[in-house]
Structure formats: C-alpha cells, structure tokens
Design an enzyme around this catalytic site. Sequence first.
Site, PDB file in Angstrom:
ATOM      1  CG  ASP A 136      -1.842   1.068   1.335  1.00 20.99           C
ATOM      2  OD1 ASP A 136      -2.486   1.471   0.653  1.00 20.99           O
ATOM      3  OD2 ASP A 136      -1.890   1.537   2.569  1.00 20.99           O
ATOM      4  CG  ASP A 190      -3.777   1.547   6.057  1.00 26.58           C
ATOM      5  OD1 ASP A 190      -4.640   0.683   5.610  1.00 26.58           O
ATOM      6  OD2 ASP A 190      -3.823   2.452   5.607  1.00 26.58           O
ATOM      7  CG  ASP A 248      -4.612  -2.052   2.440  1.00 25.69           C
ATOM      8  OD1 ASP A 248      -4.912  -1.984   1.228  1.00 25.69           O
ATOM      9  OD2 ASP A 248      -3.719  -1.134   3.178  1.00 25.69           O
TER      10      ASP A 248
END
Length: 701
Positions: free
Chosen positions: A401, A590, A594
Amino acid sequence: MDHSKHDHNEMEHHGDHNHQHDEHVGHAYHEEQVEEGAHGGHHDHHAGHDHSGHAGHEHHHHGDFKEIFLKSLPIGIIIMILSPMMGISLPFQFTFQYSDILVVLLSTILYIYGGKPFYMGSIDEFKEKAPGMMALVTLGISVSYFYSVYAVIARYVTGEHVMDFFFEFSSLILIMLLGHWIEMKAVGEAGDAQKALAELVPKDAHVVLEDDSIETRPVADLQVGDLIRVQAGENVPADGTIQRGESRVNEALLTGESKPIEKNPGDEVIGGSTNGGGVLYVEIKQTGDKSFISQVQTLISQAQSQPSRAENLAQKVAGWLFYIAVIVALIALVIWMIIADVPTAVIFTVTTLVIACPHALGLAIPLVTARSTSLGASRGLLVKDREALELTTNADVMVLDKTGTLTTGEFKVLDVELFNDKYTKDEIVALLAGIEGGSSHPIAQSIISYAEQQGIRPVSFDSIDVISGAGVEGQANGHRYQLISQKAYGRNLDMDIPKGATLSVLVENDEAIGAVALGDELKPTSKELIQALKKNNIQPIMATGDNEKAAQGVAEILGIDYLANQSPQDKYELIEKLKAEEKKVIMVGDGVNDAPSLALADVGIAVGAGTQVALDSADVILTQSDPGDIESFIELAQKTTRKMKENLVWGAGYNFIAIPIAAGILAPIGITLSPAVGAVLMSLSTVIVAINAMTLKLEPK
C-alpha cells in the site's frame, strides 16, 4: 487523521487534492469482504496443522522442572557417589557394607519423585496414540531402575556379582530434568513481550463517583461505563472515550504513532498510552480480555503455542524414533542374549533406549521459535502466525500500500516558490497560512503548521470564501487573494514540482505571486526496504488508491512497478491473480481498507497495530509503522527457518546414527557405547541445539 472528513471537503478545497486519500474510502466494502471471503478462506496454508502431533510439549503441567531438579540433585549425587559406573569405581566414588541397599532406597525415591513428570507425560502420549520423547525417557529410566533393583536382590540371594545401572539411572534423570528446566526457561523468556505490555497498564485507577469525589480502585475491578480521571503524566488504565478535558496522548508503544496525538472530548484513548499535560475524564469502553493490550498479548501467546510445519515434523520424527528405538532395543536384547549373556544384552538394550531419547529433537524447534518470538517482539514485530516465517522465505512478490505504509500519510509542505519580487518568501508563507486559517482539513493544517515551525505569523484576513471546486479566496490589507489548484489557475508555472506533489497557486489580481507544493512524504526507510526486497529476489509492487500522478511520483523515486486508482476490490483481485500464477504473495497494508487483501495473501503484514481489523486480518503486525521493520521481518524469517533446519538435522541425525551404535552394531570392531556415555552424548546434543537457537540474532538497526 480523519480521512472520511478529508474526502468529504476535498472537492471544495483545492480542486485536484481529492486524489490523496481515495484509498481510505470503501470501508463498507472491506467489512463485507472480511465477513464473506477474507476470513472464510483465511490462508489455505493454515490447513493441515496437526495439533494433535504437538503432544510432546504439553507436559509442562506435570511439575515445575526447576523445583524437581533442585530437590532431586542431592539424591542423584549421593547415588552416583555410592554406585560404580558400569561396575568401574571412579576416583570420587566409595562403597561400604549395605551401601547398595541405601542406593536402592534413594533410587526408588528418585524414580518416584524425579521420574514422575516423565511417566505422567508418557501416559498422555500413549492416550493420544503419539508416543514420543516422554515415552522414550520413561522407557530408559524404568529399564535401568528395575534391572538395577533386580541386580542388587540377585547379589544377596545368589551371591554372584550382577552389575547394576544406578549411576546411569540417576545421571539420566538429572540430565533430563535439567534439559526440561532449560527449555521451560527459554520458552518463558519469550513471554517477556507480554509482560512488558502488561506493565504499561497501571495497577490502580481513579474512579469519579456521582458526587464528583475520587475513589482509587484496582484496574481489574473497573467496569464498562465507569468514569475515570487520568492525571498529567499517568498511563491510561483502560480503553475508553474522553468525556471532559483536552491533552496530547502518546500511543507510540501501542500503535507506533511516534508523535503525541491531540485528544479532545469524544476521542478514544487506548489503555497503556501515556497522558501528556492535561487532565482527562475517560468513560471506560473495554476492560480485561477485550482491551487492545490484552488482544496483543493474546496474539503473542497464540504465536508461541501454535505449532508450525517444522514443529509437527519434529514431533513426527520423535514418534518414529520411539518405534525405531524399541524395535532396535528388542533386536539387540535377543541377539546379545544369544551371542553373549543376559547382563550384556541388558547393557546394550538400556544404552539403546537411553541414547535414543530425542531430547535434542524435542528442543530443536521450540527453542528457536521462543527465541524468534521474543526477538521479533523486541523489534516491534508481532508474529501472529509462525508459519508466516517459513512462507516468507519462499516469497516471490510483495504488494505494498502507499499511504501510511511507504509514505507518512500526512501532508507536508515540500516547497514554497516565489513569482513576484514585491513579496519575500516569509510574506508568501504568512499569506498562505492566513488564507487557510479558517479551514480544518489536513492540507490547510499542514500549511498552518509549516508557518508555525518557521515562526511566521499568519496574515489576518477580513473575509475568506470557498471557490467551489477550485480553492479559497479572501480579503487582507485591501488586497484580494486566491489560493487555487494548478488546474484552476490554468497556466504553466516555471518551477520544479517535487514528484507526486500537489500544487496550490497563490494569486493576486489574476497573477501568480507564489505557489506551495504539498505532498505525502516518503518514510525514511522506504528506499532501503525496496533495495532489500530486490536483493532477496522479491518483486515489489505498489498498489494505491491515489491517482496516477501521485502514484507515479512515489514509484519513480523508489524504482518500482505500481498500480494507481486501486479500490480494495482491485487489490484483492490483484492478489488473487498473483496467487493463480502460483506466486507466493506478501501483502503489506495499513490494515483498514487492506483487510481483505491482508487475509487473502500468503503472508499479510499490517503496518501499525492501531486497528482491530489489522489485528484480525494480518499474520504479522509492525507496531512501529516503519517500513524498515519489514526488512527486519524478512531477516528474522530467513534466520529462524535456517536455525530450525539446522536443529532438526542435528537433533534427528544424531539419533539415527547413535541408536545402531548403542545397540552394538560396531561391537565386532570394538566400538561400543555405555549408557553413561549415551547420556552424556545425548545431553551434549541438547546443549548444542540450545546454543544454536540462542545464537539467533538480528542485525542492529
């Protein structure tokens, strides 16, 4: 940072800022995904854990090995002084009339007291149809004890000298008890991370009663709904919501957020965090097992108790050794009875059973994992699923990410540019901070805090209005200013814009007088992480909800492949696609939007332990929110797996070689092993395995 609020007003602010936190929308999607798919099929690699095979390490409740060892030691030493080893008197040994009767009495006490953990453990193993280490130890001490009692009785009844094994019997029990004490100590040390977390929570809390008086109560007695007062500098006793008071709270040890966070009424606080300068009145929302700290402690203990594939293999090997040892010992007994006599046959049988005890094998994996878990926890790496360590060593791809993982997730002023000689840079900053003064969203706040850091007072504006979809405008000192997006300004500016940055232009009378470049800064260790991944042949791919321009900027700096405008669904499908190509995938996120991807990946790494979803979805949690810790985790995975393999080879390989020698296969060429030498060799292999495990270290950061 409240991302939802940010998304909401973004359009009204600087036209094209709205890309910055797209990746934080879609919460409804991720919850539904977690419910339906993420946990349902959570890691196919978890299937096939044979928990029953873990029997060998469930015997610690059969007694405190330290206490049993220390009480057995003087008895064992007396027996060894009064009993010749293999019939040979050593310099420190002596006998007197009827000393062998005393030895029988002491050995009986030692067998009943010192041997109890082993034969109770072997009963458990047979109940579970998985004889292993405990069964082998019981076999060794029982054969040597009962034969030795028979030897003493035979001496008095028949008058002929029959050799006993009391020396070997007592040394074997003492060595085994010592080995188990070492194991328990090592496993106990790995619990230090839990203890450290527990110490963050204070013992007492100040409860506010209905008449506003304060009562001090133990934290264990707090109830949900209690109102507590937290003084400046105190640790918060339990998770809750602030009712009154303002302060800055340091949650660094818990969530990895290094800066103290401003907290106001309505904000949540985590038990164990440290209150700054203000007094807070907090209503308790979670106590005991449901609290954040307790959940993290549970994760650590689960990680330690969960058998990995290597551990299951060790337990299986111990089972094979039991059967091999019994069969070889019986063959040795029969053959030596035929070619020699009963005492000789018993010597070889006992030696075989003594030397086959797979203590080194039983310690091989637990010692490494205990060391690995505590080492990881000391670095802020909470490994929930120990199999993640083994899987990481074979990883092909890491999907990362962007916001909050590779970058700080906070807007920063990267550059301020002047386009007009009549203003200094400080005056431009003062105007920027002044025109943003009425706004609360992150972009405005980053400009205001930049001015504060530079010690610049914002210009006081008479009026400020929002220009829909473009920016803001305002009146100050008789001049009219606008702060608008580059797109709204519509003309090219002569300045180098930092990669991935968003530009806001300060305009007076339709002319640009200055510009501010704002961006989401890369974390300092992001570049090192990418280099480390490439060195380990793991392909990094950045998947972000940010727009093409912002994603490209970060990807170019880091030199990695990227995918922009990715929704949680897109990330999930990306991992599905990579897994379909038979690639081992690590996902780093995080832990909020996700979650589905973290759960689907072979190994899910959540950056920052602040969200419940992260705790639920990931295999590994980086409490410091530092990408450099991923590098430490890869190093930990490689070193742990290597140590496990080394210990398995040593623990099992030693036994497979030693058992036939103990049975007398090399006797024709004059090589035999006595039970005492067998016991020494076996304990030596245990020491080697333990030392090898304890040499597991991580490179200093």
